[in-house]
Design a protein around this motif. Structure first.
Motif, short mmCIF file in Angstrom:
data_model
loop_
_atom_site.label_atom_id
_atom_site.label_comp_id
_atom_site.label_asym_id
_atom_site.label_seq_id
_atom_site.Cartn_x
_atom_site.Cartn_y
_atom_site.Cartn_z
N LEU A 129 0.76 -1.11 0.02
CA LEU A 129 0.00 -0.07 -0.05
C LEU A 129 0.92 1.35 -0.05
CD1 LEU A 129 -2.77 -0.91 2.35
CD2 LEU A 129 -2.99 -0.64 -0.09
N THR A 130 2.12 1.09 0.74
CA THR A 130 2.87 2.36 0.62
C THR A 130 3.33 2.75 -0.60
OG1 THR A 130 3.88 1.36 3.08
CG2 THR A 130 5.16 3.04 1.64
N PHE A 131 3.49 1.76 -1.46
CA PHE A 131 3.89 2.00 -2.93
C PHE A 131 2.71 1.86 -3.85
CE2 PHE A 131 7.59 0.13 -0.50
CZ PHE A 131 8.25 1.31 -0.21
N PHE A 132 1.72 1.82 -3.59
CA PHE A 132 0.47 1.81 -4.37
C PHE A 132 0.29 2.29 -5.48
CE2 PHE A 132 -3.85 -0.26 -3.88
CZ PHE A 132 -3.41 -1.68 -3.99
N ASN B 168 0.65 8.25 0.78
CA ASN B 168 -0.22 8.37 -0.38
C ASN B 168 -1.63 7.92 0.36
OD1 ASN B 168 -0.99 5.39 -0.30
ND2 ASN B 168 1.04 5.18 -1.03
N TYR B 170 -4.00 5.65 -0.06
CA TYR B 170 -4.25 4.35 0.17
C TYR B 170 -3.42 4.06 1.74
CZ TYR B 170 -5.16 4.27 -4.49
OH TYR B 170 -5.69 4.26 -5.86
N LEU B 171 -2.12 4.33 1.97
CA LEU B 171 -1.62 3.87 3.15
C LEU B 171 -2.39 4.99 4.29
CD1 LEU B 171 0.65 2.55 4.55
CD2 LEU B 171 2.11 4.37 4.10
#
Lengths: 220, 220
Positions: A129-132, B168, B170-171
């Motif tokens: 998710l961090t790099f989503f 972001n 999401y996170l």
DNA sequence: GTCATCATGTAAGCCGTTACATGATTGC
DNA sequence: GCAATCATGTAACGGCTTACATGATGAC
């Protein structure tokens, strides 16, 4: 998992090892910490594999727009100019910072790791998710769905255990609580999937190439 | 962590390796599975350390009240009587079941692992709950409090991250959901601690020795 | 000029995973 | 008699943890 973390962080910005560790700690708290004893060997492996490459620049600059020559000799010279000469790099011991950057293969590898269908590991999923934003909406939806499957299975398992007796009161109570949590997580996924589908229908920057548009929040 | 699982399961009942694995899977689902490649070496280590000891009996019996002689020669003889002789145990290869039991030192070791103040690992904590009845109410309360501290710290960390921008969407959304979960978990701990304190004030079987009174639920 | 922090590494040991090998038991 | 499952192990490999070693930088 460290591989994903390193590549993901480097995609955003060139960094040296120490900084990577700090960044990861900032993002994930104490749960995400990487020890130096695993970080540096991991960087070494990634470098051998051609996924990252040293781009050393000793002077400090926030997000430097330098075109990064890649010349190892050049940066060494720059280093010497800045500091007095060091004794021809001995066995161990420290020398200047080693700033790493992602190579094209590294970006590919990152993408490969990001879209991997196995989303059963909780920490790994949080990391994804961090790099989503490096993924396309379609890819995101796919991952979210896979994750949903995992959680549904996990909840079923838990309910089977809870239902079949043979548990002490503590574990039973804990598992009941756990089931609630998982249900709420599934709801979160459903909401997120729905949002993402709306986004997909509209027509966002589809390709997984550059979806940075809101990488930095409109704040500061 | 496998050590705790093995000792905890053996405290309840003598078992062979394969059975241990199955039991663990029943209790913890797919998340708790132990591979054979780690189970058998772990059993070997525990045996070398004197925490468990083979009590092989080939014949099947649910919770056999046998006084377990401990005689290796004796059980081997029994094994041969039951099955035809095996060719003097070769290099690899299977032979009869090897049922393990907990030694006194093993029980001590289990207790040591159970009361360890480090309750930061989620799976490990769930495992401790599985064997929670082996502890005294006081010890239980202590663990629950430690766990509470861990979660409070974790929530604070998360909120710090969420508040400091740079994430972001999401996170961010995920972390908000995570905070809710942790808060609910803390509430659960508070409730459980309160119940436990009431139990302690009353006067339950205090010593960590034998609190089996409700180990098996009144059902079946 | 000294201390905290930044920064990079190496070495030993442990343990887990996957894959492989072997054989026993049970049901059909 | 054959297949599925029960049951125990070994071997290769990888990677993480902890502890150690070294040195640079900056603040005071």
């Amino acid at each position: 998992m460290n591989e994903l973390a390193i590549l993901g962080l480097l995609k955003d910005q060139d960094m040296h090892g120490y900084e990577l560790r700090k960044r990861l700690g900032e993002l994930g708290g104490s749960r995400a910490t990487m020890s130096f004893g695993s970080l540096y060997p991991a960087l070494g492996r990634l470098e051998s594999a051609g996924y990252v490459k040293a781009v050393t620049s000793t002077t400090r600059a926030a997000t430097p727009p330098s075109p990064m020559s890649g010349s190892l000799a050049g940066e060494l010279a720059a280093f010497r100019a800045h500091r007095r000469t060091q004794p021809a790099r001995r066995s161990g011991g420290g020398r200047g910072k080693k700033v790493y950057g992602l190579t094209d293969q590294g970006a590919e590898r990152l993408h490969e790791l990001m879209v991997d269908a196995d989303v059963s590991d909780d920490r790994d999923f949080a990391l994804r998710l961090t790099f989503f934003l490096t993924l396309s909406p379609t890819e995101r939806i796919s991952l979210l769905r896979h994750r949903r499957d995992v959680l549904v299975r996990r909840r079923d398992e838990g309910q089977q255990v809870t239902g079949s007796g043979r548990l002490n009161r503590y574990l039973r109570s804990f598992l009941e609580r756990d089931t609630e949590t998982i249900t709420a997580d599934i709801d979160w996924l459903d909401r997120t999937i729905a949002t993402e589908q709306a986004r997909d229908d509209h027509g966002e920057p589809t390709p997984g190439d550059r979806g940075d548009s809101d990488e930095r929040e409109p704040h500061r």
